[in-house]
Enzyme design. Structure first.
Site, PDB file in Angstrom:
ATOM      1  N   LYS A   5       3.237 -15.778   2.424  1.00  0.00           N
ATOM      2  CA  LYS A   5       3.043 -16.517   1.167  1.00  0.00           C
ATOM      3  C   LYS A   5       4.440 -16.931   0.699  1.00  0.00           C
ATOM      4  O   LYS A   5       4.909 -16.568  -0.393  1.00  0.00           O
ATOM      5  CB  LYS A   5       2.314 -15.606   0.154  1.00  0.00           C
ATOM      6  CG  LYS A   5       1.862 -16.303  -1.102  1.00  0.00           C
ATOM      7  CD  LYS A   5       0.687 -17.238  -0.917  1.00  0.00           C
ATOM      8  CE  LYS A   5       0.320 -17.921  -2.218  1.00  0.00           C
ATOM      9  NZ  LYS A   5      -0.615 -19.047  -2.042  1.00  0.00           N
ATOM     10  N   ASP A  56     -10.606  -8.111   8.298  1.00  0.00           N
ATOM     11  CA  ASP A  56     -12.017  -7.922   7.938  1.00  0.00           C
ATOM     12  C   ASP A  56     -12.751  -9.262   7.913  1.00  0.00           C
ATOM     13  O   ASP A  56     -13.913  -9.356   8.306  1.00  0.00           O
ATOM     14  CB  ASP A  56     -12.140  -7.236   6.574  1.00  0.00           C
ATOM     15  CG  ASP A  56     -12.314  -5.731   6.723  1.00  0.00           C
ATOM     16  OD1 ASP A  56     -11.837  -5.195   7.748  1.00  0.00           O
ATOM     17  OD2 ASP A  56     -12.921  -5.101   5.841  1.00  0.00           O
ATOM     18  N   ASP A  69      -4.862  -6.720   6.368  1.00  0.00           N
ATOM     19  CA  ASP A  69      -6.045  -5.941   6.008  1.00  0.00           C
ATOM     20  C   ASP A  69      -7.198  -6.895   5.686  1.00  0.00           C
ATOM     21  O   ASP A  69      -8.318  -6.779   6.194  1.00  0.00           O
ATOM     22  CB  ASP A  69      -5.690  -5.078   4.787  1.00  0.00           C
ATOM     23  CG  ASP A  69      -6.773  -4.091   4.423  1.00  0.00           C
ATOM     24  OD1 ASP A  69      -7.693  -3.901   5.225  1.00  0.00           O
ATOM     25  OD2 ASP A  69      -6.707  -3.524   3.315  1.00  0.00           O
ATOM     26  N   TYR A  87       0.812  -1.219   0.000  1.00  0.00           N
ATOM     27  CA  TYR A  87       0.000   0.000   0.000  1.00  0.00           C
ATOM     28  C   TYR A  87       0.846   1.270   0.000  1.00  0.00           C
ATOM     29  O   TYR A  87       0.319   2.370  -0.069  1.00  0.00           O
ATOM     30  CB  TYR A  87      -0.940   0.040   1.215  1.00  0.00           C
ATOM     31  CG  TYR A  87      -1.966  -1.084   1.260  1.00  0.00           C
ATOM     32  CD1 TYR A  87      -2.133  -1.946   0.187  1.00  0.00           C
ATOM     33  CD2 TYR A  87      -2.764  -1.269   2.375  1.00  0.00           C
ATOM     34  CE1 TYR A  87      -3.057  -2.968   0.221  1.00  0.00           C
ATOM     35  CE2 TYR A  87      -3.697  -2.291   2.421  1.00  0.00           C
ATOM     36  CZ  TYR A  87      -3.837  -3.139   1.346  1.00  0.00           C
ATOM     37  OH  TYR A  87      -4.759  -4.148   1.393  1.00  0.00           O
ATOM     38  N   ASP A 120      -3.472 -18.184   2.148  1.00  0.00           N
ATOM     39  CA  ASP A 120      -4.710 -18.805   1.641  1.00  0.00           C
ATOM     40  C   ASP A 120      -5.256 -19.823   2.645  1.00  0.00           C
ATOM     41  O   ASP A 120      -6.463 -19.883   2.907  1.00  0.00           O
ATOM     42  CB  ASP A 120      -4.493 -19.434   0.252  1.00  0.00           C
ATOM     43  CG  ASP A 120      -3.120 -20.064   0.073  1.00  0.00           C
ATOM     44  OD1 ASP A 120      -2.263 -19.889   0.954  1.00  0.00           O
ATOM     45  OD2 ASP A 120      -2.897 -20.749  -0.935  1.00  0.00           O
TER      46      ASP A 120
END
Ligand code: NAD
Length: 356
Positions: free
Chosen positions: A189, A249, A245, A141, A221
């Site tokens: 990952k 959520d 992030d 980001y 994942d």
């Protein structure tokens, strides 16, 4: 104690839930003989409307001089078509960067009486109590916007981390696990990304300093899947910015509503910022029905992490739990029992529990 608190109500339901936070803090100040000095400043769409920038310098200066910062939320359809430098969310990214708020802590705990409000099955979420520790000031980001597009024929986003940035958030993950049930899940990952390979090496190197913490590595994942199939297996999850992030959520469904989730964003030595995990909820702004609990629990985190007021923080958390257990709930919690209340009624009920 005497403390200076900067308030950034922001947009949408931000000002309504900030009023709740201030009312609760005033009750705490009275009961425990503290003095809280509030200084309200602009951020987000409210700042764009007033001074044509999402984060005025005055707000940054006030925040730097404060003992802690409370933020409501920013954003809304009014500013959705603005150029990127005049988007409310820019103010949020900039204040995180300016205060070097590298660690975002989001506790997610299912309340027993609200289990039916979650879209997940009750027996799956029962006993869930997870803390997500997310890196907040680097990674994907924060790549350079100027490098991103090549005449719309190709596009690139840069995922950049320094060793120092990775080490400090991983250490925060270990320290947080040590204060809880001593289990750390590191999410990456590493089968694909070079940044994740280095991340995993740092976790392995760091764990010798925390021999009492049990560590596991999960690919993002698999973590996303296990978070909704076996949430109670997690204690602390530590991860980089974008994975955190998304996972935080996802974890919010465990509580039945985003309106229940607080968060803390911490610097290495400076001021901390506390805010609900949800956004500005423009669809319900001004209706007096917003759930103030995420904001109120964020003030409890502020008392604990920035002011070391553990007794006061626990008192707020207990008052919230008592109100929920009595069946009080705002409209966002889809439960078929209890008493539906407004923002101010929920706030008053929590304050009443605090003062008896
Ligand atoms: P949102 O979190 O604002 O709302 C999602 C849904 O949850 C809506 O139906 C909303 O009514 C409900 N909701 C959220 N908080 C609630 C509360 N306290 N009580 C009751 N219901 C609540 O997310 P969104 O709709 O995707 O975004 C709205 C705006 O907020 C956008 O402009 C977005 O950019 C911004 N946003 C800001 C932040 C922040 O300030 N930290 C975070 C996320 C989104």
């Amino acid at each position: 104690m005497e403390k200076k608190i900067v308030l950034l109500p922001g947009d949408g339901i931000g000002p309504e839930i900030m009023d709740s936070a201030v009312a609760v803090l005033e009750a705490i100040a009275q009961r425990y003989k503290h003095q809280f000095h509030f200084n309200t400043q602009l951020i987000g769409g409210a700042a764009i409307d007033e001074v044509n920038m999402p984060l005025p310098d005055q707000t940054i200066q006030a925040a730097e001089q404060a003992d802690a910062v409370l933020l409501g939320a920013v954003g809304g359809p009014k500013w959705d078509n603005n150029p990127s430098e005049l988007r409310p969310e820019r103010g949020l990214l900039k204040i995180r960067k300016s205060l070097d708020l590298y660690a975002n802590l989001r506790p997610v705990k299912g309340f027993e009486t609200l289990l039916s409000a979650s879209p997940l099955k009750e027996d799956i979420i029962k006993g869930s109590d997870v803390l997500i520790v997310r890196e907040l000031t680097s990674g994907l980001y924060f790549g350079q916007p100027s490098e991103r597009r090549d005449n719309d024929q190709s596009v690139v986003d840069t995922l950049h981390y320094t060793l120092h940035e990775m080490k400090r958030i991983i250490k925060k993950g270990f320290e947080s696990a040590q204060l809880r049930r001593k289990k750390l899940t590191s999410v990456d990952k590493a089968n694909v990304l070079e940044s994740s390979k280095l991340w995993r090496e740092i976790v392995e190197a760091e764990k010798v300093h925390f021999p009492d913490v049990e560590v596991e590595h999960l690919l993002v994942d698999a973590a996303a899947m296990k978070l909704i199939t076996e949430p109670s297996r997690f204690d602390v999850i530590v991860t980089e910015n974008m994975f955190g992030d998304i996972l935080s959520d996802e974890a919010s469904v465990l509580t039945g509503s985003l309106g229940m989730l607080p968060s803390a964003s911490l610097a290495e030595n400076g001021v901390g910022l506390y805010e609900p995990a949800h956004g500005s909820a423009p669809d319900i702004a001004g209706l007096g029905i917003a759930n103030p609990i995420a904001m109120i629990l964020s003030t409890a985190m502020m008392l604990r992490y920035s002011f070391a007021m553990n007794v006061e923080a626990k008192a707020i958390e207990k008052a919230v739990e008592t109100c929920i257990n009595k069946g009080l709930h705002t409209a966002d919690l889809h439960v078929d029992h209890g008493i539906k209340v407004s923002t101010s009624e929920m706030t008053e009920a929590i304050i009443k529990e605090l003062t008896i």
